[in-house]
Design a protein around this motif. Sequence first.
Motif, PDB file in Angstrom:
ATOM      1  N   LYS A   1     -79.932 -28.351  12.497  1.00 17.06           N
ATOM      2  CA  LYS A   1     -79.473 -27.607  11.324  1.00 17.06           C
ATOM      3  C   LYS A   1     -78.695 -28.471  10.343  1.00 17.06           C
ATOM      4  CE  LYS A   1     -80.970 -23.855  13.396  1.00 17.06           C
ATOM      5  NZ  LYS A   1     -81.352 -24.431  14.702  1.00 17.06           N
ATOM      6  N   SER A   2     -78.150 -29.592  10.819  1.00 17.55           N
ATOM      7  CA  SER A   2     -77.319 -30.447   9.978  1.00 17.55           C
ATOM      8  C   SER A   2     -77.401 -31.891  10.472  1.00 17.55           C
ATOM      9  CB  SER A   2     -75.852 -29.985  10.010  1.00 17.55           C
ATOM     10  OG  SER A   2     -74.988 -30.962   9.457  1.00 17.55           O
ATOM     11  N   PRO A   3     -77.359 -32.871   9.550  1.00 12.87           N
ATOM     12  CA  PRO A   3     -77.346 -34.278   9.976  1.00 12.87           C
ATOM     13  C   PRO A   3     -76.052 -34.661  10.689  1.00 12.87           C
ATOM     14  CG  PRO A   3     -77.061 -34.115   7.600  1.00 12.87           C
ATOM     15  CD  PRO A   3     -77.426 -32.746   8.083  1.00 12.87           C
ATOM     16  N   GLN A   4     -75.015 -33.822  10.588  1.00 10.11           N
ATOM     17  CA  GLN A   4     -73.755 -34.078  11.293  1.00 10.11           C
ATOM     18  C   GLN A   4     -73.734 -33.487  12.706  1.00 10.11           C
ATOM     19  OE1 GLN A   4     -73.467 -33.152   7.750  1.00 10.11           O
ATOM     20  NE2 GLN A   4     -73.493 -35.383   7.586  1.00 10.11           N
ATOM     21  N   HIS A   5     -74.847 -32.900  13.103  1.00  4.79           N
ATOM     22  CA  HIS A   5     -74.921 -32.265  14.414  1.00  4.79           C
ATOM     23  C   HIS A   5     -75.629 -33.164  15.426  1.00  4.79           C
ATOM     24  CE1 HIS A   5     -74.524 -27.800  12.946  1.00  4.79           C
ATOM     25  NE2 HIS A   5     -73.528 -28.570  12.567  1.00  4.79           N
ATOM     26  N   GLY A   6     -75.433 -32.835  16.691  1.00  5.83           N
ATOM     27  CA  GLY A   6     -76.185 -33.408  17.792  1.00  5.83           C
ATOM     28  C   GLY A   6     -76.655 -32.278  18.684  1.00  5.83           C
ATOM     29  N   VAL A   7     -77.563 -32.576  19.591  1.00  6.34           N
ATOM     30  CA  VAL A   7     -78.076 -31.569  20.524  1.00  6.34           C
ATOM     31  C   VAL A   7     -77.939 -32.094  21.944  1.00  6.34           C
ATOM     32  CG1 VAL A   7     -80.085 -30.233  21.286  1.00  6.34           C
ATOM     33  CG2 VAL A   7     -79.713 -30.627  18.847  1.00  6.34           C
ATOM     34  N   TYR A   8     -77.368 -31.260  22.810  1.00  5.40           N
ATOM     35  CA  TYR A   8     -77.317 -31.590  24.235  1.00  5.40           C
ATOM     36  C   TYR A   8     -78.425 -30.799  24.921  1.00  5.40           C
ATOM     37  CZ  TYR A   8     -75.552 -33.300  28.606  1.00  5.40           C
ATOM     38  OH  TYR A   8     -75.448 -33.970  29.804  1.00  5.40           O
ATOM     39  N   ILE A   9     -79.340 -31.546  25.542  1.00 10.01           N
ATOM     40  CA  ILE A   9     -80.481 -30.957  26.247  1.00 10.01           C
ATOM     41  C   ILE A   9     -80.150 -30.941  27.729  1.00 10.01           C
ATOM     42  CG2 ILE A   9     -82.958 -31.163  26.709  1.00 10.01           C
ATOM     43  CD1 ILE A   9     -82.905 -33.126  24.166  1.00 10.01           C
ATOM     44  N   PHE A  10     -80.147 -29.768  28.330  1.00  8.55           N
ATOM     45  CA  PHE A  10     -79.877 -29.646  29.767  1.00  8.55           C
ATOM     46  C   PHE A  10     -81.119 -29.044  30.411  1.00  8.55           C
ATOM     47  CE2 PHE A  10     -77.606 -27.597  33.456  1.00  8.55           C
ATOM     48  CZ  PHE A  10     -77.212 -28.794  34.060  1.00  8.55           C
TER      49      PHE A  10
END
Length: 239
Positions: free
Chosen positions: A182-191
């Motif tokens: 949603k934003s370039p300032q975000h990250g995603v944690y994949i579990f």
Amino acid sequence: MKKIIHRANTRGHANHGWLDTHHTFSFASYYDPSRMNFGMLRVLNDDVVSGGAGFGKHPHDNMEIISIPLSGSLKHEDSMGNSGVIETNEVQIMSAGTGIVHSEFNPNENEKVNFLQIWVFPKQHNIEPRYGQKAFNPEDRLNKIQTVVSPEQGGDALWINQDAYFSLANMEEGLELTYDLKSPQHGVYIFNLSGEVAVGDEVLAKRDGMGIYEVDQFTLQAKEKSDVILIEVPMTSRG
């Protein structure tokens, strides 16, 4: 794209008899200064609670707390007057805000409950405590991404006091899904809850975790039938 890998066997672990728990990030007696959080994601605990046992009354404040039963059910009571059972395919969220006291128990004497306990740092502090609980249709995440927690009010997902998104996907072998941040300032944690999935050249087995950031999108490929949770969070408090 930047990434960090947390293999299942590197998680913190404690077995208290009634509670068998694994910690992706530092929690309780498990401390690793390199694993304090992933952006605004602070806690990802994989808890198994024996029948009839649970967490007695205890306080929280200024934290977003999400509980997701993977099997079994969980009884919840809190100082706001909420009381009920959270079942598999349901999600619970509490905005602890200025302060809340709650308890969680396994109401089934002969069945264990396995649930994810996830904490996210809040966007606004000292808000009025808030509770939400909702059932989600598992068919709506079969071979697609189902968002269950979102900062957008009025939609199908539960509201969170942070620019964070929680999504679930049940993927058949060979399926590919693309996730757009949603934003370039975000990250995603994949579990990865079960099965085996690939993100680029990284393969995640059951209970492996992977945080990725400084990327606009990524593709998940199911090497076998797999279930995953995706937690998108701001990487800084300014997110």
